[in-house]
Design a protein around this motif. Structure first.
Motif, short mmCIF file in Angstrom:
data_model
loop_
_atom_site.label_atom_id
_atom_site.label_comp_id
_atom_site.label_asym_id
_atom_site.label_seq_id
_atom_site.Cartn_x
_atom_site.Cartn_y
_atom_site.Cartn_z
N MET A 146 100.03 -20.55 75.21
CA MET A 146 98.56 -20.70 74.92
C MET A 146 98.74 -21.63 73.60
SD MET A 146 96.24 -18.04 75.69
CE MET A 146 97.16 -16.28 74.94
N ALA A 147 98.86 -21.51 72.58
CA ALA A 147 99.64 -22.00 71.33
C ALA A 147 100.00 -23.80 72.12
CB ALA A 147 99.78 -22.01 70.87
N SER A 148 100.32 -23.61 72.75
CA SER A 148 100.98 -25.41 72.78
C SER A 148 100.08 -26.52 74.02
CB SER A 148 102.46 -24.67 74.24
OG SER A 148 102.09 -24.69 75.61
N TYR A 149 99.56 -24.98 74.23
CA TYR A 149 98.16 -26.47 74.57
C TYR A 149 97.88 -27.49 73.93
CZ TYR A 149 93.71 -27.17 77.52
OH TYR A 149 92.49 -27.88 78.21
N VAL A 150 97.08 -26.55 72.83
CA VAL A 150 96.43 -27.60 71.86
C VAL A 150 97.41 -28.23 71.75
CG1 VAL A 150 95.02 -26.96 69.53
CG2 VAL A 150 95.73 -25.36 71.16
N SER A 151 98.51 -27.99 70.65
CA SER A 151 99.85 -29.04 69.94
C SER A 151 100.87 -28.31 69.42
CB SER A 151 98.81 -29.55 68.53
OG SER A 151 99.18 -28.86 67.70
N PHE A 152 101.87 -28.87 69.19
CA PHE A 152 102.61 -28.04 68.22
C PHE A 152 102.39 -27.27 67.46
CE2 PHE A 152 107.25 -28.15 66.40
CZ PHE A 152 107.82 -27.54 67.49
N LYS A 153 101.87 -27.49 66.93
CA LYS A 153 101.41 -27.26 64.97
C LYS A 153 100.82 -26.03 65.05
CE LYS A 153 100.55 -31.00 61.85
NZ LYS A 153 99.65 -31.50 61.31
N PRO A 154 100.24 -25.31 66.67
CA PRO A 154 99.97 -23.99 66.49
C PRO A 154 101.25 -23.06 67.45
CG PRO A 154 97.94 -25.42 67.02
CD PRO A 154 99.02 -26.53 67.06
N VAL A 155 102.00 -23.86 68.16
CA VAL A 155 103.07 -22.99 67.93
C VAL A 155 103.89 -22.59 67.23
CG1 VAL A 155 105.28 -23.10 69.63
CG2 VAL A 155 103.42 -24.75 70.30
N LEU A 156 104.12 -23.44 66.03
CA LEU A 156 105.10 -23.01 65.21
C LEU A 156 104.57 -22.35 64.66
CD1 LEU A 156 105.93 -27.05 63.80
CD2 LEU A 156 107.50 -24.78 64.88
N PHE A 157 102.77 -21.87 63.88
CA PHE A 157 102.01 -21.33 63.52
C PHE A 157 102.67 -19.69 64.17
CE2 PHE A 157 98.08 -18.76 62.73
CZ PHE A 157 98.40 -18.79 61.56
N PHE A 158 102.56 -19.69 65.41
CA PHE A 158 102.18 -18.34 65.79
C PHE A 158 103.68 -18.14 66.26
CE2 PHE A 158 98.01 -19.96 66.89
CZ PHE A 158 96.98 -18.43 67.11
N SER A 159 104.47 -19.11 66.36
CA SER A 159 106.52 -17.96 65.65
C SER A 159 106.52 -18.04 64.59
CB SER A 159 107.17 -19.51 66.16
OG SER A 159 106.61 -19.96 68.03
N PHE A 160 105.66 -18.12 64.02
CA PHE A 160 106.03 -17.88 62.16
C PHE A 160 105.83 -16.40 62.11
CE2 PHE A 160 104.85 -16.96 58.08
CZ PHE A 160 105.76 -17.56 57.31
N TYR A 161 103.81 -16.10 62.64
CA TYR A 161 103.13 -15.18 62.96
C TYR A 161 103.76 -13.93 63.34
CZ TYR A 161 98.64 -12.56 62.72
OH TYR A 161 97.05 -11.67 62.67
N ILE A 162 104.27 -14.08 64.58
CA ILE A 162 105.13 -13.16 65.24
C ILE A 162 106.35 -12.75 64.29
CG2 ILE A 162 106.37 -12.52 67.40
CD1 ILE A 162 104.72 -15.30 68.89
N PHE A 163 106.53 -13.57 64.03
CA PHE A 163 108.10 -13.07 63.35
C PHE A 163 107.75 -12.27 61.60
CE2 PHE A 163 110.58 -14.21 59.20
CZ PHE A 163 111.83 -13.24 60.04
N ALA A 164 106.70 -12.75 61.22
CA ALA A 164 106.10 -12.34 60.06
C ALA A 164 105.22 -10.38 60.42
CB ALA A 164 104.52 -13.42 59.74
N ILE A 165 105.07 -10.39 61.70
CA ILE A 165 104.87 -9.15 62.21
C ILE A 165 105.38 -8.35 62.13
CG2 ILE A 165 103.03 -8.01 64.25
CD1 ILE A 165 101.27 -10.08 64.06
N TRP A 166 106.50 -8.43 62.84
CA TRP A 166 107.60 -7.77 62.59
C TRP A 166 108.50 -7.54 61.71
CZ3 TRP A 166 112.81 -8.95 61.93
CH2 TRP A 166 113.90 -8.51 62.33
N PHE A 167 108.94 -8.58 61.07
CA PHE A 167 109.58 -8.21 59.94
C PHE A 167 108.74 -7.03 58.36
CE2 PHE A 167 111.13 -9.87 54.89
CZ PHE A 167 111.90 -9.12 55.28
N TYR A 168 107.10 -7.29 58.59
CA TYR A 168 106.10 -6.19 58.28
C TYR A 168 106.59 -5.27 58.51
CZ TYR A 168 102.38 -3.32 57.17
OH TYR A 168 101.13 -2.97 57.05
#
Length: 301
Positions: free
Chosen positions: A114-136
């Motif tokens: 869904m993020a990729s529909y907007v642009s590549f930047k949200p893809v990076l953002f949500f990828s980092f967000y997913i990792f951050a939640i897991w690491f937390y």
């Protein structure tokens, strides 16, 4: 009447709904749209905000990642929750861990798509967000202070992506964010007090476990007093319409909260305090409408 199979499916649905805390996600989705209309993009026509497909994709991606975050958090905290929330844990266990983890990966993959529909930047953002939640959930949650700060930041992150999307850098947004950060931080510390039994048993090094309940209450008191500063600026320096009523109510509730906090010493007491904070946050979401009660009507066209 439902058949036995239908009842089983219904129970599993409620179990998964409990795991992903669907009610919280619904509130976050509403909050993202209200902040978009009233705070992030107040000059845009209402229809352009509501029917903005890019915004919809960002909101849905946020919801998917948050739901996935609740699942992975449930996975790592299953033993602790059995001590702190036995009834909820029994409901959550109606869905197997394998099913939960499979749904976790599906949700995160869907968020990236869904993020990729907007642009590549949200893809990076949500990828980092997913990792951050897991690491937390895996590491940081068990650390005092760091865990609380990171949890509060992760709670605010879904609004950050909308903030970046609209590129609105007005000071009022930052002051709102500071207030919300403080309230969420207070809630996180209250949850630690509420869950101290399970944290102590499973060696979660939260602030109440490491430094004691009294020290935790002192930090909470400091945070509650700190909320006066963003509230003062929001009420006196910015045009927030009738939302000032919410902030006055909020400070009144926080005073009651503090009085009760210093008298509390049981899980039930802390649960009531936690509910006060949840009400403050929920009321805050809908009080955004008070910024301009005529705004929606004026912007329909």
């Amino acid at each position: 009447m439902f058949s036995r199979k239908q009842k089983h499916i219904l129970l599993k649905f409620f179990s998964m709904f409990s795991v992903v805390r669907g009610y919280n996600i619904l509130v976050i989705v509403i909050a993202q749209y209200l902040t978009s209309i009233y705070i992030f993009a107040p000059d845009k026509p209402l229809k352009k905000v509501l029917f903005d497909v890019n915004l919809l994709m960002l909101v849905l991606a946020s919801a998917a990642v948050i739901a996935g975050g609740y699942i992975i958090n449930n996975f790592y905290d299953s033993e602790k929750d059995l001590i702190n929330r036995p009834n909820k844990t029994m409901l959550d266990k109606l869905v197997s861990q394998n099913t939960k983890l499979s749904f976790y990966f599906v949700l995160n993959f869907s968020a990236v798509v869904m993020a990729s529909y907007v642009s590549f930047k949200p893809v990076l953002f949500f990828s980092f967000y997913i990792f951050a939640i897991w690491f937390y959930s895996h590491k940081l949650k068990k650390l005092p202070i760091i865990g609380n700060v990171v949890s509060a930041i992760l709670t605010l992150t879904p609004f950050f992506v909308i903030f970046v999307y609209y590129s609105n850098f007005k000071a009022v947004i930052f002051v709102h964010a500071i207030f919300l950060f403080l309230i969420v931080a207070i809630r996180e510390l209250t949850k630690d007090l509420e869950n101290i039994k399970g944290d102590l048993t499973l060696n979660y090094r939260t602030i109440p476990v490491v430094y004691g309940e009294s020290f935790s209450k002192k930090i909470i008191t400091f945070l509650v007093i700190s909320t006066l500063f963003p509230v003062y600026f929001l009420v006196t320096r910015f045009d927030i319409g009738y939302m000032y009523l919410y902030f006055y109510m909020c400070e009144a509730l926080l005073i009651i909260y503090l009085i009760l906090l210093w008298k509390s010493n049981t899980k039930t007491h802390y649960l009531w305090l936690h509910n006060i904070l949840k009400f403050i946050i929920l009321a805050g979401v809908f009080s955004i409408l008070l910024i301009d009660v005529d705004l929606v009507l004026n912007r329909i066209l």
